[in-house]
Design an enzyme around this catalytic site. Structure first.
Site, PDB file in Angstrom:
ATOM      1  N   HIS A  24       0.818  -1.218   0.000  1.00 28.49           N
ATOM      2  CA  HIS A  24       0.000   0.000   0.000  1.00 28.49           C
ATOM      3  C   HIS A  24       0.846   1.261   0.000  1.00 28.49           C
ATOM      4  O   HIS A  24       1.597   1.515   0.935  1.00 28.49           O
ATOM      5  CB  HIS A  24      -0.910   0.008   1.239  1.00 28.49           C
ATOM      6  N   ASP A  26       0.191   5.524  -1.117  1.00 28.32           N
ATOM      7  CA  ASP A  26      -0.825   6.496  -1.520  1.00 28.32           C
ATOM      8  C   ASP A  26      -0.300   7.611  -2.419  1.00 28.32           C
ATOM      9  O   ASP A  26      -0.907   8.683  -2.498  1.00 28.32           O
ATOM     10  CB  ASP A  26      -1.483   7.112  -0.281  1.00 28.32           C
ATOM     11  N   GLU A 129      -9.040   1.544  -2.615  1.00 28.71           N
ATOM     12  CA  GLU A 129      -9.202   1.632  -1.159  1.00 28.71           C
ATOM     13  C   GLU A 129     -10.568   2.214  -0.829  1.00 28.71           C
ATOM     14  O   GLU A 129     -10.779   3.417  -0.873  1.00 28.71           O
ATOM     15  CB  GLU A 129      -8.085   2.498  -0.570  1.00 28.71           C
ATOM     16  N   HIS A 156     -13.099   2.291   3.671  1.00 31.02           N
ATOM     17  CA  HIS A 156     -12.028   3.129   4.202  1.00 31.02           C
ATOM     18  C   HIS A 156     -12.441   3.475   5.636  1.00 31.02           C
ATOM     19  O   HIS A 156     -12.865   2.602   6.382  1.00 31.02           O
ATOM     20  CB  HIS A 156     -11.771   4.354   3.297  1.00 31.02           C
ATOM     21  N   HIS A 197      -8.783  -1.607   7.335  1.00 30.00           N
ATOM     22  CA  HIS A 197      -9.821  -0.577   7.546  1.00 30.00           C
ATOM     23  C   HIS A 197     -11.186  -1.127   7.954  1.00 30.00           C
ATOM     24  O   HIS A 197     -12.041  -0.340   8.362  1.00 30.00           O
ATOM     25  CB  HIS A 197     -10.018   0.316   6.309  1.00 30.00           C
ATOM     26  N   HIS A 218      -2.468  -2.987   4.710  1.00 33.21           N
ATOM     27  CA  HIS A 218      -1.677  -2.117   5.611  1.00 33.21           C
ATOM     28  C   HIS A 218      -2.316  -2.076   6.989  1.00 33.21           C
ATOM     29  O   HIS A 218      -3.033  -1.146   7.336  1.00 33.21           O
ATOM     30  CB  HIS A 218      -1.483  -0.712   5.024  1.00 33.21           C
ATOM     31  N   ASP A 326       2.212   2.153   3.728  1.00 33.34           N
ATOM     32  CA  ASP A 326       1.277   3.290   3.709  1.00 33.34           C
ATOM     33  C   ASP A 326       2.007   4.621   3.523  1.00 33.34           C
ATOM     34  O   ASP A 326       1.564   5.661   4.003  1.00 33.34           O
ATOM     35  CB  ASP A 326       0.403   3.325   4.974  1.00 33.34           C
TER      36      ASP A 326
END
Length: 398
Positions: A24, A26, A129, A156, A197, A218, A326
């Protein structure tokens, strides 16, 4: 404490052979927030450390061989706006690979991951995500798969129409009937079910329904740091039977108990400035840094993350753990894992704890490749049994 030059050299040699397949990152959302996808203004071919955790030189320095880029969209985007934003995220991942063909290889299968490694390129994969990105449509889920998305995180931070999130009020006690159908359709496609999540009830429902291995792209161990984003032991214990992989994350507020309360105060400060706590704009980052200067934060290290990995290995087994940093999805990072060049520090820490090279190869590379390969095998079987689902949320959930 820093690791010896000899340990770091061993770590780097290991990553040459068995690079990190990270679950993961972003970067796509950071590019959206900072430069509205203008890749000339954030050219990752060069050093972007002033703005980002991620660029190609640091991916190389960190021994990264495969990256699941998150094609995340914030949950305040809903309906068709969420779908469009997700498509824009997919587009930027494709553009990055087109722009840097010597370094990034688009990857859609486990074989593609291995081919990238053989060529010395970084396999470039995608994970969506948040299930809000499909706008309650299984046809949209299939479209994302065809565009290359290989996992979807069911929620999420907010509970959605068919699944409870870990960090919101539960409404469904896990998955609804439509949520279960989403999992079955993901199995049929070969899209990994990502349980980072989601609420523990959602994790347990998904594990009951799925015929394929799951991932946590993650998430760390709840027994080590009691944060709702982490994985309870009873769920980790089910991974050997399921075949799934839990990828430990580096986010300090998820791994270091002292950082949990500090972060809550930092989030409040963001709201007081009229900002979303996850605001990744230049102003948002400036507000975060100013707060940190006035209120020094508890600092996590590679050893903090290693404590989680030790526990996850003990409970789930060496075949069921991985890494999902992450990066570019968090304002704060551990001191020696401050960006994507940091993975050798984590490997050195684990070598120091007498992890074998064979175990480390599973952690960094082999487990991630295997879980995707296993999902592909399940999909081949499922597709002989049934066609695409056309069920709607109205039909299943009333």
């Amino acid at each position: 404490m820093g690791h010896s030059a000899e340990l770091l050299a061993r770590a780097r040699a290991l990553l040459e052979a068995h690079p990190v397949a990270d679950g993961h990152n972003d970067l796509p959302w950071a590019l959206r927030e900072q430069v509205a996808y203008d890749l000339d203004r954030r050219d990752i071919a060069g050093d972007q450390s002033a703005h980002l955790h991620t660029d190609i030189p640091r991916l190389r320095a960190g021994g990264v061989g495969a990256q699941f880029w998150s094609v995340y969209v914030r949950t305040d985007l809903t309906g068709d706006a969420a779908v469009s934003a997700c498509l824009e995220q997919i587009d930027v991942v494709r553009r990055l690979a087109d722009r840097h063909p010597a370094d990034l290889r688009p990857a859609f299968t486990a074989d593609d991951m291995e081919a990238a490694r053989a060529e010395g390129r970084i396999a470039s994969l995608m994970g969506a995500e948040g299930g809000h990105s499909i706008n309650n449509s299984l046809a949209t889920l299939r479209a994302l798969y065809r565009l290359g998305v290989r996992y979807m995180t069911l929620t999420h931070n907010d509970t959605i129409d068919w699944a409870d999130s870990a960090t919101d009020t539960p409404r469904h006690d896990g998955l609804t009937r439509f949520g279960e159908e989403v999992v079955r359709e993901m199995n049929r496609l070969g899209m990994l079910v990502d349980l980072s999540h989601v609420a523990p009830a959602t994790m347990r429902d998904a594990l009951r329904v799925t015929t394929a291995p799951v991932v946590f792209s993650h998430s760390s161990a709840r027994a080590v740091c009691d944060h709702p984003r982490n994985i309870p032991d009873d769920v980790l214990e089910r991974l050997p039977v399921n075949g799934g992989v839990a990828m430990a994350t580096f986010v300090p507020k998820f791994v270091l108990p002292a950082a949990v309360a500090w972060t809550e105060a930092a989030d409040e400060n963001m709201r007081a400035h009229g900002l979303h706590p996850l605001d990744g704009s230049e102003r948002g980052l400036a507000v975060q840094r100013a707060y940190e200067e006035a209120n020094p934060r508890p600092v996590a290290t590679a050893a903090t993350v290693a404590d989680h990995l030790d526990h996850m290995r003990e409970v789930a087994g060496i075949d069921h753990i991985g890494i999902g940093g992450d990066f570019d999805g968090t304002a704060f990072t551990p001191s020696d894992l401050s960006d994507v060049s940091g993975y050798p520090h984590l490997v050195a820490e684990l070598l120091d704890r007498r992890w074998s090279e064979a175990d480390l190869a599973k952690l960094t590379w082999k487990n991630a490749v295997r879980v995707l390969r296993d999902a592909e095998a399940v999909a081949r079987h499922e597709r002989t049994r049934r066609g695409p689902s056309i069920a709607t949320i109205g039909q299943l959930d009333g």
